[in-house]
Motif scaffolding. Sequence first.
Motif, short mmCIF file in Angstrom:
data_model
loop_
_atom_site.label_atom_id
_atom_site.label_comp_id
_atom_site.label_asym_id
_atom_site.label_seq_id
_atom_site.Cartn_x
_atom_site.Cartn_y
_atom_site.Cartn_z
N UNK A 63 5.41 21.70 31.70
CA UNK A 63 4.82 20.64 30.89
C UNK A 63 5.88 20.21 29.87
N UNK A 64 6.41 19.01 30.01
CA UNK A 64 7.48 18.53 29.13
C UNK A 64 7.34 17.06 28.81
N UNK A 65 8.33 16.52 28.12
CA UNK A 65 8.33 15.11 27.73
C UNK A 65 9.77 14.68 27.46
N UNK A 66 10.02 13.38 27.54
CA UNK A 66 11.37 12.87 27.31
C UNK A 66 11.84 13.11 25.89
N UNK A 67 10.91 13.09 24.92
CA UNK A 67 11.30 13.23 23.52
C UNK A 67 11.38 14.69 23.09
N UNK A 68 11.25 15.63 24.01
CA UNK A 68 11.21 17.06 23.69
C UNK A 68 12.60 17.68 23.84
N UNK A 69 13.24 18.00 22.73
CA UNK A 69 14.56 18.61 22.77
C UNK A 69 14.57 19.98 23.45
N UNK A 70 13.60 20.87 23.16
CA UNK A 70 13.60 22.15 23.87
C UNK A 70 13.48 21.98 25.38
N UNK A 71 12.74 20.94 25.83
CA UNK A 71 12.62 20.70 27.27
C UNK A 71 13.99 20.38 27.87
N UNK A 72 14.76 19.55 27.19
CA UNK A 72 16.08 19.19 27.68
C UNK A 72 17.00 20.40 27.69
N UNK A 73 16.88 21.25 26.67
CA UNK A 73 17.70 22.45 26.63
C UNK A 73 17.34 23.39 27.78
N UNK A 74 16.06 23.48 28.12
CA UNK A 74 15.64 24.31 29.25
C UNK A 74 16.23 23.79 30.56
N UNK A 75 16.32 22.47 30.71
CA UNK A 75 16.90 21.89 31.92
C UNK A 75 18.38 22.25 32.03
N UNK A 76 19.06 22.35 30.89
CA UNK A 76 20.50 22.64 30.91
C UNK A 76 20.80 24.13 31.00
N UNK A 77 19.84 24.97 30.65
CA UNK A 77 20.14 26.41 30.58
C UNK A 77 19.28 27.21 31.55
N UNK A 78 18.05 27.50 31.17
CA UNK A 78 17.21 28.40 31.96
C UNK A 78 17.04 27.92 33.40
N UNK A 79 16.74 26.62 33.57
CA UNK A 79 16.47 26.12 34.91
C UNK A 79 17.75 25.76 35.67
N UNK A 80 18.91 26.11 35.13
CA UNK A 80 20.17 26.03 35.87
C UNK A 80 20.72 27.43 36.16
N UNK A 81 20.03 28.44 35.66
CA UNK A 81 20.45 29.81 35.94
C UNK A 81 20.32 30.08 37.45
N UNK A 82 21.37 30.56 38.09
CA UNK A 82 21.32 30.74 39.56
C UNK A 82 20.16 31.61 40.03
N UNK A 83 19.88 32.70 39.32
CA UNK A 83 18.79 33.58 39.75
C UNK A 83 17.44 32.89 39.61
N UNK A 84 17.26 32.13 38.55
CA UNK A 84 16.01 31.39 38.36
C UNK A 84 15.86 30.34 39.44
N UNK A 85 16.93 29.62 39.75
CA UNK A 85 16.88 28.58 40.78
C UNK A 85 16.53 29.19 42.13
N UNK A 86 17.15 30.33 42.47
CA UNK A 86 16.85 30.97 43.77
C UNK A 86 15.39 31.43 43.83
#
Length: 564
Positions: free
Chosen positions: A470-493
Amino acid sequence: MRRPIVPGLLAALVLLAPGARAAEEVVTATLTVADGQAVVEVTVAPGWHVNAHDPRDDFLVPTTLTLLPPDGMRASEVVYAEPVERRLAFGGDRPLRLYAGHVRFTARLEGTPAAGAAPLRAALRYQACNDSRCLPPRTLELVARGERLSSPAGALTTGPVETRVRDWIEGSGYALTFLWVALLGLALNLTPCVYPLISVTVAFFGGATGAAGRPVVRALAYVLGICLTFSGLGVAAALTGSMFGAALQRPAVLAAIALVLIVLAASNLGLYSFRVPAPLMRRVGRVGEGVLGAFFMGLTMGIVAAPCIGPIVVALLLFVGARQSAALGFALFFTLALGMGAPYVGLAAAAGRLRRLPRAGAWLEWVERAFAFLLLGLAVYFLAPLLRPGTVRAAYAFLGVAAGIVLGFLTPGGRRTARWSRQLAGLVLVVVSLGWLISADAGSPITWVPFSEAALARATAAGRPVLIDVGADWCLPCREMERTTFRDPAVVRTAAAFATLKIDATAGDERVQAILERFNVPGVPTYLLLDASGRERRRFVGAVAAQDMLGAMRELVPAEARGG
């Protein structure tokens, strides 16, 4: 032994109450009038902040104050408090401009309220965040008599197009806005609905039709007719309130406007020829002689040009309708009409020496193609509320690249120096457009599917666990999650074993609100992990580290299904 339990529970409730209350009343505000000025006192709960009125990033929701003075009074420009600069964990290296704690906004009031006038009102729009999550944007409706009305969290009070126009106008200031509106009116003469009529109009002013009298006087009467038509439209928009805004919240209306703009752009690009019907041309030539005939031509020009200029001025109609100020509507559209009609006064002054308009050479072809890309850009602008942000960005970048190639290299003619300058400008536009597209935030490699009941049912039927973002365009933590947690190789796999669904809370419309209420989402980002039967097993509110997300995900999938 049981008696101490009751005081202990009461103490726990007292300690927990502020945290529960923060989600609903993070920001409070009061509106008062003192010493001839409106004063809004804003209090932000500890641990929370709101964006400044001029955040550095366009996607952030600015804090804005809109004053609605009673009849007979006028409010000057709002003076915002000086924001603080603070680095947040999810904000990157650059500090953010924020308001926190207690801040004050003021605006000078002029005039005397009319008898029986409504009290001073104000609308405070903001979006609150703490160090890990953001709440949906809210608008507090304030009344000077102390009564405060607030809209439900995330409720929209204006349409998406209207909000963006309002923010742009209020951010640019009225002086710059009126200048741009006048230039827009000037540019409207190059549309395929208007340009073919210029030769007829110039002939009328110059006496080619047999009219006697001074050409400049007839031109002024012609411009007056245009001004009356446009100004009447602006006043009507103000008096009918938010009728235009309600219409433009319908996807079909936005799509229809975009389609008209694309069709007109195709004409300017030479894909087909847009010509004013011959009967209409003959009728315009027989409207009468003298000043009265010129005045009638000006009145009907707005009707003749409506297919071309209508979509462009819709955004102004929205803004005027929202402000419900007849004076503002008159002034904005009068300025637009002046910009459109001013060239005719110059043409009338030269009517005796100007036998015809400049030939449709290379310069005119270049101008028409440039205006075509402007129309295409406006089409994307109106479609933006219906598209994903990445799609909108790609569309604008594609238009920039196409404009650079077509205007810089594919438009023939011109002297060698002018041709080199045009090619250099086109190359710069291509490079800037591609650079702007590439510089976009790198998203997650996880493929997210828009949430729907059908998608959730398919995942449950297939026996797959579900990860809901659950996110939004104006949500800075959401953007940070896209750049960090959801780019982690183990999380992606591991995510490959999940049905990954996304709830976009950017718009906050009724459908989104219903989904958020169903899952009891207090703010964004929120991450829900459902097992294969559809039951919620884990929930994260706010930004979460990759290891924590990975551990929760692995609890729901067997080791052999985690990938890699």
